[in-house]
Scaffold this active site. Structure first.
Site, PDB file in Angstrom:
ATOM      1  N   TYR A 291       0.806  -1.272   0.393  1.00 21.10           N
ATOM      2  CA  TYR A 291      -0.129   0.005  -0.040  1.00 21.10           C
ATOM      3  C   TYR A 291       0.874   1.300  -0.077  1.00 21.10           C
ATOM      4  CZ  TYR A 291      -3.406   3.552   1.567  1.00 21.10           C
ATOM      5  OH  TYR A 291      -4.556   4.132   2.481  1.00 21.10           O
ATOM      6  N   TYR A 341      -6.641   4.313  -6.851  1.00 21.61           N
ATOM      7  CA  TYR A 341      -7.016   4.447  -5.399  1.00 21.61           C
ATOM      8  C   TYR A 341      -7.837   3.999  -4.937  1.00 21.61           C
ATOM      9  CZ  TYR A 341      -5.814   5.350  -0.511  1.00 21.61           C
ATOM     10  OH  TYR A 341      -6.005   5.818   1.091  1.00 21.61           O
TER      11      TYR A 341
END
Length: 383
Positions: A291, A341
């Site tokens: 991430y 995202y």
């Protein structure tokens, strides 16, 4: 005390997504329904077989409305995980715990939003903020880029990094996105010079090309028990280890209160859990999905998870180790900087694709895929 391990008790049976865009032209509920429907079909199930739902506390979609949209008649388990991307893998952990404990048989995990065309997550929140933010807003800490940069600045100071060092990760992310047709930045690689020409967001720490995208889209996965894997139409990804990692004094955003701001202590705790559960170590991982709301956090996680020593991520990345063909390909989909995202759930989809062997940038022989989000993570492997 002994903590009951969830390792090897569940599989990700199906994955689904919408396109990732900057203007979806439809509601967040429709995005969630489209992604959920795709994941259910991919798992070879029907809506009637879904009896659990998990999402984030930040998700705007009402579970009962989503049930109605998808035609799910009954749900006997639902939950939400706190905050956003830090808990990306915690959503799957909840689903794994539900099916392993008998609370549900098949759980749909989803996240959908219009982050770019609706309320932009990267901008100051015009809504009423939680009371604790009063400690920070007077100092101008009103966007994620500003908030996280204080931690990154300490890391830069301790190990002598510059923004150009962070740019080398951004170049790799965009290189991988450029060969992934699902990525927003498909066929749009960048050079380090491009990165250095992008405007400052927080000088001298983050440029625009260090920041994740603001995306519209939806993503979903279906989690079920491991014993059903043989009956599924597509190869399932077994959850070999899964964990959440929180520390006293920690904070999901304003993480300024632990002893050493130049290390990601929660990610270190996460790694210890994952390695213990799986019996694996960093050298066993074939692909890592990490991430990255901002490029520096990849450096901190590589070090905390044991892929390199403290302060060594700069050279580890510069030497090509995280590229396709390197010893640890990272974010083969382009990650949150290059693909899209969706609070990190799209990285889980890429992890499943790598296990199935049908990723756009497939790593040959990938058997162990790490999906990490600092405070949550899991290891996927073939059944």
């Amino acid at each position: 005390m002994t903590v009951h391990s969830l390792a090897n008790q569940a599989v990700i049976a199906g994955i689904g997504q919408t396109e990732f865009s900057k203007f979806s032209g439809r509601s967040e509920l429709q995005l969630a329904a489209e992604a959920g429907w795709a994941a259910i079909l991919d798992a070879g199930l029907t809506p009637a077989e879904i009896d659990g739902l998990v999402t984030f506390t930040l998700d705007s979609n009402d579970e009962l409305l989503l049930m109605r949209c998808l035609g799910i008649p009954e749900v006997r388990f639902w939950s939400r995980t706190p905050h956003g991307g830090a808990g990306a893998n915690t959503t799957v952990q909840h689903a794994v715990a539900a099916v392993a404990g008998g609370a549900a048989k098949a759980v749909l995990v989803y996240r959908a939003f219009n982050e770019r065309s609706g309320r932009r997550f990267g901008q100051p929140n015009a809504q009423t903020t939680p009371l604790g933010w009063n400690w920070y807003l007077p100092f101008g800490l009103d966007t994620p880029a500003k908030i996280y940069s204080l931690t990154f600045q300490r890391y830069m100071h301790d190990f002598g990094l510059t923004n150009e060092d962070f740019g080398r990760y951004s170049v790799v992310a965009r290189k991988h996105a450029a060969t992934n047709p699902k990525a927003w930045y498909y066929q749009q690689p960048i050079t380090l010079a491009d990165h250095q020409r992008s405007r400052w967001i927080v000088e001298p720490i983050l440029r625009k090309l260090d920041c994740c995208q603001e995306s519209d889209g939806g993503v979903a996965v279906v989690v079920t028990t491991a014993d059903r894997a043989g009956d599924l139409p597509r190869p399932a990804a077994r959850v070999a280890a899964i964990a959440d990692a929180q520390l006293r004094g920690g904070h999901v955003m304003f993480n300024y209160y632990l002893p050493n701001l130049a290390e990601f202590a929660e990610a270190g705790f996460l790694g210890r859990q994952l390695w213990s559960q799986s019996g694996l170590g960093p050298s066993d991982i074939d692909v890592a999905m990490i991430y990255e709301n901002f490029s520096p956090v990849v450096f901190l996680q590589l070090e905390a998870l044991g892929f390199c020593g403290r302060g060594e991520a700069r050279d580890f990345i510069a030497d090509g180790n995280i590229e396709l063909g390197g010893i640890l390909p990272v974010n083969t989909n382009g990650g949150l900087l290059g693909e899209g995202y969706i609070h990190g759930l799209n990285n889980i989809l890429e992890g499943v694709r790598q296990i199935r062997g049908d990723a756009a940038n497939q790593v040959q022989g990938a058997e162990h895929v790490l999906v990490a989000a600092g405070r949550s993570g899991m290891i996927l492997e073939p059944v």
